[in-house]
Design an enzyme around this catalytic site. Structure first.
Site, PDB file in Angstrom:
ATOM      1  N   LYS A 190       0.847  -1.198   0.000  1.00  0.00           N
ATOM      2  CA  LYS A 190       0.000   0.000   0.000  1.00  0.00           C
ATOM      3  C   LYS A 190       0.878   1.242   0.000  1.00  0.00           C
ATOM      4  O   LYS A 190       1.674   1.455   0.909  1.00  0.00           O
ATOM      5  CB  LYS A 190      -0.914   0.005   1.223  1.00  0.00           C
ATOM      6  CG  LYS A 190      -1.735   1.278   1.387  1.00  0.00           C
ATOM      7  CD  LYS A 190      -2.482   1.296   2.718  1.00  0.00           C
ATOM      8  CE  LYS A 190      -3.090   2.664   3.008  1.00  0.00           C
ATOM      9  NZ  LYS A 190      -3.744   2.714   4.345  1.00  0.00           N
ATOM     10  N   ASP A 239      -2.492  10.727   3.559  1.00  0.00           N
ATOM     11  CA  ASP A 239      -3.918  10.417   3.644  1.00  0.00           C
ATOM     12  C   ASP A 239      -4.643  11.480   4.454  1.00  0.00           C
ATOM     13  O   ASP A 239      -4.558  11.503   5.684  1.00  0.00           O
ATOM     14  CB  ASP A 239      -4.118   9.033   4.283  1.00  0.00           C
ATOM     15  CG  ASP A 239      -5.592   8.638   4.341  1.00  0.00           C
ATOM     16  OD1 ASP A 239      -6.396   9.248   3.603  1.00  0.00           O
ATOM     17  OD2 ASP A 239      -5.919   7.724   5.114  1.00  0.00           O
ATOM     18  N   LYS A 266      -9.936  13.454   7.970  1.00  0.00           N
ATOM     19  CA  LYS A 266      -9.474  13.076   9.300  1.00  0.00           C
ATOM     20  C   LYS A 266      -9.386  14.313  10.194  1.00  0.00           C
ATOM     21  O   LYS A 266      -9.122  15.422   9.709  1.00  0.00           O
ATOM     22  CB  LYS A 266      -8.075  12.458   9.216  1.00  0.00           C
ATOM     23  CG  LYS A 266      -7.969  11.120   8.514  1.00  0.00           C
ATOM     24  CD  LYS A 266      -6.511  10.674   8.459  1.00  0.00           C
ATOM     25  CE  LYS A 266      -6.342   9.356   7.729  1.00  0.00           C
ATOM     26  NZ  LYS A 266      -6.820   8.221   8.516  1.00  0.00           N
ATOM     27  N   ASP A 293       1.547   6.454   5.806  1.00  0.00           N
ATOM     28  CA  ASP A 293       0.537   5.562   5.240  1.00  0.00           C
ATOM     29  C   ASP A 293       1.035   4.818   4.008  1.00  0.00           C
ATOM     30  O   ASP A 293       0.303   4.022   3.428  1.00  0.00           O
ATOM     31  CB  ASP A 293      -0.741   6.344   4.915  1.00  0.00           C
ATOM     32  CG  ASP A 293      -1.996   5.498   5.105  1.00  0.00           C
ATOM     33  OD1 ASP A 293      -1.905   4.464   5.782  1.00  0.00           O
ATOM     34  OD2 ASP A 293      -3.052   5.877   4.576  1.00  0.00           O
ATOM     35  N   GLU A 348      -9.429   4.124   2.088  1.00  0.00           N
ATOM     36  CA  GLU A 348      -8.943   4.164   0.702  1.00  0.00           C
ATOM     37  C   GLU A 348      -7.893   3.105   0.397  1.00  0.00           C
ATOM     38  O   GLU A 348      -7.733   2.698  -0.756  1.00  0.00           O
ATOM     39  CB  GLU A 348      -8.372   5.557   0.392  1.00  0.00           C
ATOM     40  CG  GLU A 348      -6.928   5.810   0.829  1.00  0.00           C
ATOM     41  CD  GLU A 348      -6.702   5.692   2.327  1.00  0.00           C
ATOM     42  OE1 GLU A 348      -5.592   5.296   2.724  1.00  0.00           O
ATOM     43  OE2 GLU A 348      -7.626   6.000   3.110  1.00  0.00           O
ATOM     44  N   ARG A 379      -7.670  -0.106   1.053  1.00  0.00           N
ATOM     45  CA  ARG A 379      -8.203  -1.359   0.492  1.00  0.00           C
ATOM     46  C   ARG A 379      -8.715  -1.159  -0.928  1.00  0.00           C
ATOM     47  O   ARG A 379      -8.727  -2.095  -1.723  1.00  0.00           O
ATOM     48  CB  ARG A 379      -9.291  -1.911   1.410  1.00  0.00           C
ATOM     49  CG  ARG A 379     -10.540  -1.088   1.520  1.00  0.00           C
ATOM     50  CD  ARG A 379     -11.357  -1.367   2.761  1.00  0.00           C
ATOM     51  NE  ARG A 379     -10.718  -0.814   3.952  1.00  0.00           N
ATOM     52  CZ  ARG A 379     -11.236  -0.887   5.175  1.00  0.00           C
ATOM     53  NH1 ARG A 379     -12.403  -1.492   5.372  1.00  0.00           N
ATOM     54  NH2 ARG A 379     -10.607  -0.354   6.201  1.00  0.00           N
TER      55      ARG A 379
END
Length: 458
Positions: A225, A230, A237, A248, A309, A311
């Site tokens: 990933k 993010d 967030k 991330d 996001e 996944r």
């Protein structure tokens, strides 16, 4: 490198590495003066402690160091930045540390992320005689340090393009073939989910791919990933949740670290590395809660939350990986806060199609002090990610079993007959320990390497 391979170590200060039992056996044989000095200091050979012992001239004569055991990967990590600058070597009077552990632990004890802030001092140097195991220890330390550097680099300087360049450098070093699909070409090449998540950023999303090894060897695919920052997207967030989101892309960094070791050690595999790299940003064209996105696999995802996001981008990469029918797919991702709530920062969550494989990996991880913990792909929970208007939704019906729901979401994009491991990791040290400063971290790559060496033995 702060571990130097030398034929002669005569001018280096000796370090006696000892566990508690070895120290208790050795102490009565030491000169009375040394015994008294160590007793005064309260030295008992507890792990990560040390004592400086002066000679008759008052200068440093030797170092006594406490270690957990002879193979501990952080056995000497407390020393390089604490001992006076200079050259040191391991004394034969102490515990015989494994060469790999000695080199690895010393180098990791020297690590600091110094791209923006200069070190206050140089680490002490360890002089050792060369050996294959010592060289392996240095290779492990180099890969781990590279993972940490990638995760620690702020998003301003580690976006999708910069992550791609880092992967290209790794590939070039080992003769791997490199390619990428960038921006709107993701739509043309049928990676619509990666495109949807990354399209709002001014920095183009991409799928990074490396291929290495001989066609005669079994295929192994690593998927990481690569969300370089993010915001949470339109489901933004809060500030505290966004503060460390440069990390991330920790799954991608760990995949690159593992790939580096696989290529450097020349494992007999045909390696494929896939990294969907995006920034989950906010703009007028950002993907929205309630949108339905078609994926490479043909399934339609209903977006329950734009902050789930990771996944979404992984599903296209996993579907692509499965098209080549590899013997094994491993994906690594900083995927869910739920895994951290369940297991904390130090224990990545492992999901596997085969329970015996998961148990073997757990046992190996504890043996190597590079742990993971098996969590179930609990199929009854699949109803929790069912969508009324699409094939699947990217969030569960509640906060319960969040890590399992995410793993089950990915499971839907990996064919049933395909062997697959999913690691939901933190890629970050939230507290400082010897050899493991606060910041980016490589997790499980030593364990996975050992497992792959055994599984794909020549």
């Amino acid at each position: 490198m702060n571990v130097q391979f030398k034929s002669s170590v005569a001018r280096a200060t000796p370090i006696l590495a000892l566990d508690r039992a070895a120290y208790q056996a050795l102490a009565p044989q030491l000169p009375k003066r040394t015994q008294q000095w160590l007793n005064t200091l309260g030295f008992s050979a507890a792990p990560d402690t040390f004592a400086l012992v002066p000679g008759e001239d008052g200068k440093l004569a030797q170092v006594f160091a406490g270690v957990a055991h002879a193979a501990h990967p952080y056995a000497l990590s407390a020393l390089p930045m604490a001992l006076p600058e200079g050259n040191y070597t391991l004394s034969p009077e102490g515990l015989k540390l494994q060469d790999e552990a000695a080199a690895l632990s010393w180098e990791l004890g020297c690590y600091a992320f110094d791209l923006y802030k200069a070190r206050k001092r140089a680490p002490a140097q360890l002089l050792v005689k060369t050996s294959p195991d010592g060289q392996r220890g240095l290779a492990l330390a180099t890969a781990i340090s590279a993972v940490r550097d990638l995760v620690n680099t702020p998003a301003e300087h580690m976006g999708p393009e910069e992550l791609s360049r880092a992967a290209a450098v790794v590939g070039k070093q080992h003769g791997a073939k490199f390619k990428e699909v960038v921006g709107d070409d993701l739509q043309k090449k049928n990676f619509p989910a990666i495109h949807a998540v990354g399209r709002a950023s001014t920095r183009a999303p991409r799928l990074i791919e490396m291929n290495w090894g001989s066609d005669k060897h079994p295929r192994l695919t690593l998927v990481g990933k690569g969300v370089c920052f993010d915001t949470g997207g339109l489901d933004i967030k809060p500030a505290d949740g966004m503060r460390q989101m440069k990390k991330d892309m920790g799954g991608a960094a760990n995949v690159l670290g593992l790939a580096t070791l696989i290529m450097a050690l020349k494992l007999p595999v045909r390696l494929q590395v896939l990294i969907p790299a995006v920034e989950n940003a906010i703009a007028g064209n950002a993907y929205r809660p309630g949108d339905v996105i078609k994926t490479r696999a043909g399934l339609h995802i209903e977006i329950g939350n734009t902050d789930a996001e990771g996944r979404v981008i992984l599903c296209d990469a996993l579907a692509y990986a499965a098209e080549f029918k590899p013997e094994l797919i491993i994906d690594m991702a900083t995927l869910t806060g739920a895994a951290r709530i369940a297991l904390g920062a130090q224990l990545p969550a492992l999901f596997a199609r085969h329970t015996d494989t998961a148990r073997d990996l757990m046992d190996l991880g504890f043996k190597l002090d590079d742990p993971m913990w098996h969590m179930p792909l609990w199929s009854p929970y699949k109803e929790g990610i069912a969508s009324s208007i699409g094939d699947i939704v990217n969030t569960g019906r509640s906060a319960l079993a969040g890590a399992i729901n995410a793993a089950l979401f990915l499971d839907a994009f990996v064919p049933e007959q395909q062997d697959w491991l999913h690691l939901d990791l933190f890629a970050w040290n939230d507290v400082s320990r010897p050899g493991r400063p606060v910041g980016g971290e490589a997790q499980t790559i030593r364990t996975l390497l050992a497992y792959l060496e055994e599984r794909f033995a020549a």
